[in-house]
Design a protein around this motif. Sequence first.
Motif, PDB file in Angstrom:
ATOM      1  N   GLY A 162     -52.815  17.120  10.398  1.00  0.00           N
ATOM      2  CA  GLY A 162     -53.836  18.051   9.942  1.00  0.00           C
ATOM      3  C   GLY A 162     -55.160  17.738  10.601  1.00  0.00           C
ATOM      4  N   ASP A 163     -56.163  17.429   9.799  1.00  0.00           N
ATOM      5  CA  ASP A 163     -57.463  17.219  10.400  1.00  0.00           C
ATOM      6  C   ASP A 163     -57.491  15.902  11.167  1.00  0.00           C
ATOM      7  N   LEU A 164     -58.611  15.681  11.852  1.00  0.00           N
ATOM      8  CA  LEU A 164     -58.604  14.605  12.841  1.00  0.00           C
ATOM      9  C   LEU A 164     -58.756  13.211  12.283  1.00  0.00           C
ATOM     10  N   THR A 165     -58.989  13.099  10.993  1.00  0.00           N
ATOM     11  CA  THR A 165     -59.216  11.752  10.479  1.00  0.00           C
ATOM     12  C   THR A 165     -57.962  11.144   9.883  1.00  0.00           C
ATOM     13  N   THR A 166     -56.911  11.933   9.755  1.00  0.00           N
ATOM     14  CA  THR A 166     -55.703  11.359   9.181  1.00  0.00           C
ATOM     15  C   THR A 166     -54.560  11.441  10.186  1.00  0.00           C
ATOM     16  N   TYR A 167     -53.693  10.467  10.087  1.00  0.00           N
ATOM     17  CA  TYR A 167     -52.577  10.378  11.022  1.00  0.00           C
ATOM     18  C   TYR A 167     -51.301  10.176  10.246  1.00  0.00           C
ATOM     19  N   GLN A 168     -50.196  10.387  10.909  1.00  0.00           N
ATOM     20  CA  GLN A 168     -48.919  10.146  10.274  1.00  0.00           C
ATOM     21  C   GLN A 168     -47.961   9.563  11.301  1.00  0.00           C
ATOM     22  N   LEU A 169     -46.948   8.868  10.783  1.00  0.00           N
ATOM     23  CA  LEU A 169     -45.882   8.477  11.684  1.00  0.00           C
ATOM     24  C   LEU A 169     -44.711   9.380  11.375  1.00  0.00           C
ATOM     25  N   ALA A 170     -44.018   9.796  12.398  1.00  0.00           N
ATOM     26  CA  ALA A 170     -42.837  10.625  12.218  1.00  0.00           C
ATOM     27  C   ALA A 170     -41.662   9.905  12.863  1.00  0.00           C
ATOM     28  N   VAL A 171     -40.583   9.748  12.090  1.00  0.00           N
ATOM     29  CA  VAL A 171     -39.350   9.201  12.655  1.00  0.00           C
ATOM     30  C   VAL A 171     -38.551  10.386  13.169  1.00  0.00           C
ATOM     31  N   LEU A 172     -38.217  10.360  14.469  1.00  0.00           N
ATOM     32  CA  LEU A 172     -37.538  11.500  15.085  1.00  0.00           C
ATOM     33  C   LEU A 172     -36.081  11.169  15.349  1.00  0.00           C
ATOM     34  N   ASP A 173     -35.225  12.184  15.186  1.00  0.00           N
ATOM     35  CA  ASP A 173     -33.840  11.968  15.619  1.00  0.00           C
ATOM     36  C   ASP A 173     -33.738  12.297  17.103  1.00  0.00           C
ATOM     37  N   SER A 174     -32.544  12.222  17.652  1.00  0.00           N
ATOM     38  CA  SER A 174     -32.422  12.350  19.106  1.00  0.00           C
ATOM     39  C   SER A 174     -32.834  13.737  19.593  1.00  0.00           C
ATOM     40  N   GLY A 175     -32.805  14.743  18.687  1.00  0.00           N
ATOM     41  CA  GLY A 175     -33.234  16.087  19.073  1.00  0.00           C
ATOM     42  C   GLY A 175     -34.703  16.337  18.786  1.00  0.00           C
ATOM     43  N   LEU A 176     -35.455  15.250  18.506  1.00  0.00           N
ATOM     44  CA  LEU A 176     -36.898  15.307  18.228  1.00  0.00           C
ATOM     45  C   LEU A 176     -37.231  15.980  16.898  1.00  0.00           C
ATOM     46  N   THR A 177     -36.226  16.130  16.018  1.00  0.00           N
ATOM     47  CA  THR A 177     -36.514  16.669  14.690  1.00  0.00           C
ATOM     48  C   THR A 177     -37.037  15.524  13.822  1.00  0.00           C
ATOM     49  N   SER A 178     -38.080  15.818  13.065  1.00  0.00           N
ATOM     50  CA  SER A 178     -38.687  14.787  12.239  1.00  0.00           C
ATOM     51  C   SER A 178     -37.826  14.529  11.002  1.00  0.00           C
ATOM     52  N   LYS A 179     -37.422  13.246  10.811  1.00  0.00           N
ATOM     53  CA  LYS A 179     -36.570  12.906   9.671  1.00  0.00           C
ATOM     54  C   LYS A 179     -37.378  12.348   8.512  1.00  0.00           C
ATOM     55  N   ARG A 180     -38.483  11.712   8.845  1.00  0.00           N
ATOM     56  CA  ARG A 180     -39.308  11.143   7.776  1.00  0.00           C
ATOM     57  C   ARG A 180     -40.743  11.068   8.281  1.00  0.00           C
ATOM     58  N   GLU A 181     -41.680  11.399   7.421  1.00  0.00           N
ATOM     59  CA  GLU A 181     -43.094  11.324   7.795  1.00  0.00           C
ATOM     60  C   GLU A 181     -43.826  10.479   6.768  1.00  0.00           C
ATOM     61  N   ILE A 182     -44.657   9.584   7.244  1.00  0.00           N
ATOM     62  CA  ILE A 182     -45.436   8.716   6.352  1.00  0.00           C
ATOM     63  C   ILE A 182     -46.887   8.803   6.786  1.00  0.00           C
ATOM     64  N   PRO A 183     -47.796   9.044   5.831  1.00  0.00           N
ATOM     65  CA  PRO A 183     -49.211   9.079   6.207  1.00  0.00           C
ATOM     66  C   PRO A 183     -49.680   7.718   6.701  1.00  0.00           C
ATOM     67  N   LEU A 184     -50.489   7.725   7.706  1.00  0.00           N
ATOM     68  CA  LEU A 184     -51.020   6.486   8.259  1.00  0.00           C
ATOM     69  C   LEU A 184     -52.519   6.487   8.056  1.00  0.00           C
ATOM     70  N   VAL A 185     -53.045   5.328   7.769  1.00  0.00           N
ATOM     71  CA  VAL A 185     -54.483   5.233   7.692  1.00  0.00           C
ATOM     72  C   VAL A 185     -54.966   4.437   8.878  1.00  0.00           C
TER      73      VAL A 185
END
Lengths: 325, 409
Positions: free
Chosen positions: A96-119
């Motif tokens: 979303g906005d520029l101050t927050t980040y997330q990590l996304a775990v991708l499967d081999s087809g680049l589909t996101s399996k899990r997202e966790i907010p990062l600070v």
Amino acid sequence: MKTRILVAVAGVVVLIAAAAVYVGMAAARNRDVAATGTVSLAPGPRLLVRSTADASRGHVVTVSSTDPGGPRAVSPVTCARVYAAAGTGLCLRQDGDLTTYQLAVLDSGLTSKREIPLVGLPNRARVSPSGNLVAWTVFVTGDSYNGGVFSTRAGILDTRTGELAPSLEDFAVTLDGKPYQAVDLNFWGVTFTRDDHTFYATMSTAGHRYLVRGDFRAHTIGSIRENVECPSLSPDSTRIAFKSAIDDDPAKGWRLSVLDLASGRVTPLAESRSVDDQAAWLDEHSVAYAIPRGTQHSDVWTVPADGSGVPRVLVPDAESPAALG
Amino acid sequence: MYLSTIGRSEHKVSRGKIAANVLALGTVSLVTDISSEMVTAVLPIYLVLSLHLSPAIYGLVDGLYTGATALLRLVGGYLADRVSRRKTIAGIGYAISALAKLGLVAAGASAGAIGAVITADRTGKGLRTAPRDALITLSAPQDMLGRAFGVHRAMDSAGAFAGPLVALGVLALVGASSTDAFDAVFVTSFCIAAIGVLLLILFVRDHRTPRPATGTVSPRAAAALLKSAPVRRLLIAACVLGTATIGDGFVYLLLQRREDIGTGWFPLLAVGTNLAYLVLAAPLGALADRFGRLPVVLCGYGALVVVYLLLAGPVSGWPLVVVSLALYGAFYAATDGVLMALAGPVLPEALRTTGISLIQTGQAVAYFVSSALFGLAWQVWGIGPSMAVAAGAAVLAIVVTFGLLRKVR
């Protein structure tokens, strides 16, 4: 007074217009690109990188291992840092906005399996050789009130069980064999062995930076030696590529070297420029790393891991390298 | 002759005009703070994500950032008195900081150039702060100084509030966080800072006295300031008060640890304090004019003691966070501008900027030392005992300050 108000209004209008025009031009330059080709993280003779080319900046792309400067497959996925192994990808990106980040775990087809907010600001991303564990490092700023002092935070996620260690600072730490507690502990640059629980990382405290070995199951971390940063374990788990501050002073830049874990011998690599990156092993014989070029671009270079040879460009206009095959 | 009697009656200016100059200075600060907080908000992201600087380099740059200002303040203050041109020195300071924003674009990825640009920016801040505060003291009648500073500080923090939002707006307009987007933020920040300089030139009135007689403003005269008991007391009080403050970073860190606040909310802690500061600065300034500045300053430090005790105490939960931040903002609102209002009349007009910069520098250096000491105490003794010592130090500071400033009006 009247003239002064007129001058003020005119000046404000001109300055705001100038800013608006500059912003508009920057926005026009920055149009996003469409994907070209299919990107797969499945094991194979390909290199995964983050593009820094004008036409596809930020996008995850793959190139052929045999022709890394050749045509690229550009995915629609954008990341600030990316890494992949055994069909699992880790993408650190804006949320979303520029101050927050997330990590996304991708499967081999680049589909996101899990997202966790990062600070904090994404800095390092790693996936264990099995693809089961992922690790990340972010820079955490303090508060803007105080000028903000940086610290880092590194975390590990088990993608099979969902077990999450949001910060290695919560692990039991020993320094030179003795239990150690401090408020200024910082960790960064995790790298995994093949057993899916042992890892290496950098720990800093009281102005010193250490290579540490940790156990994700036991939640323990112990120091091994000093002035070793951003370790990267070789595929056969016998050597660690790392950067070390020249004369132990980060202001002088970093030297890329390889540490033989059994003998403790350190071999400086042929790359003489300052390398501020966590190197990635391409195979048992060579490592890859990014060198920035100007403010907009970066190239992935490679150099033999035994100190011989000369560095050469592997993938132009790219960073965050990971060998998939 | 007591210094406090000097410079009292030289400028009989009507209230309307006075308010105009304070408002003009406040507007300049507001606009300038939008500009500088825009950069502060995105600089870490820019350095790390766009330029790939590592934390160690960032730390070096940040060290320059904070270290460069302290001594320059003294030089700037003295210079402004010497040439009797406070507006000009302040203007040069604002202009240097404005140009530094363009310097960020020009510096590119060179860590050395970025360090130089940030040092220039801080140099500008160091130069302008004391002349600006001196102008405020010279632009308002003494019985309204608290209010004048309150209004100025409220406008200042309103700008600080808006800055990050403007930066986010620009980044959102330009799109992805490419270097282009950051350049757009820096250029916009420059344009806004230039507006601040323009407003300063057009609307802020300098307070020029006839050129002081030779010897009135000399290093010797500046040193002689310290021989005046009221000035010395103020300086010591400022240092004592600075020493009683452990640093915002620690307060927020303690709150975050106590309440296990997600680190994503961490920056919001500073926002909470700022909000309380913004709301309370003007009313507390007016209160200080009405009931005395010293009581308000001491109550501010009382609020600080309560914050320290809360942080070490057994109460927890969201109310703790809200109350702590509100009190912490109140502490700033009751002390920051009010201390300057207290200092203004004590300093002779010819050396007012020098005196103000002396007091600000003393406080800043003491604050720096106490933050370092608290960091050490935290590591050696742990949180509880360190906080108890900090609260004790703040109580002691209140007593000492009361003793020192009882007689300063």
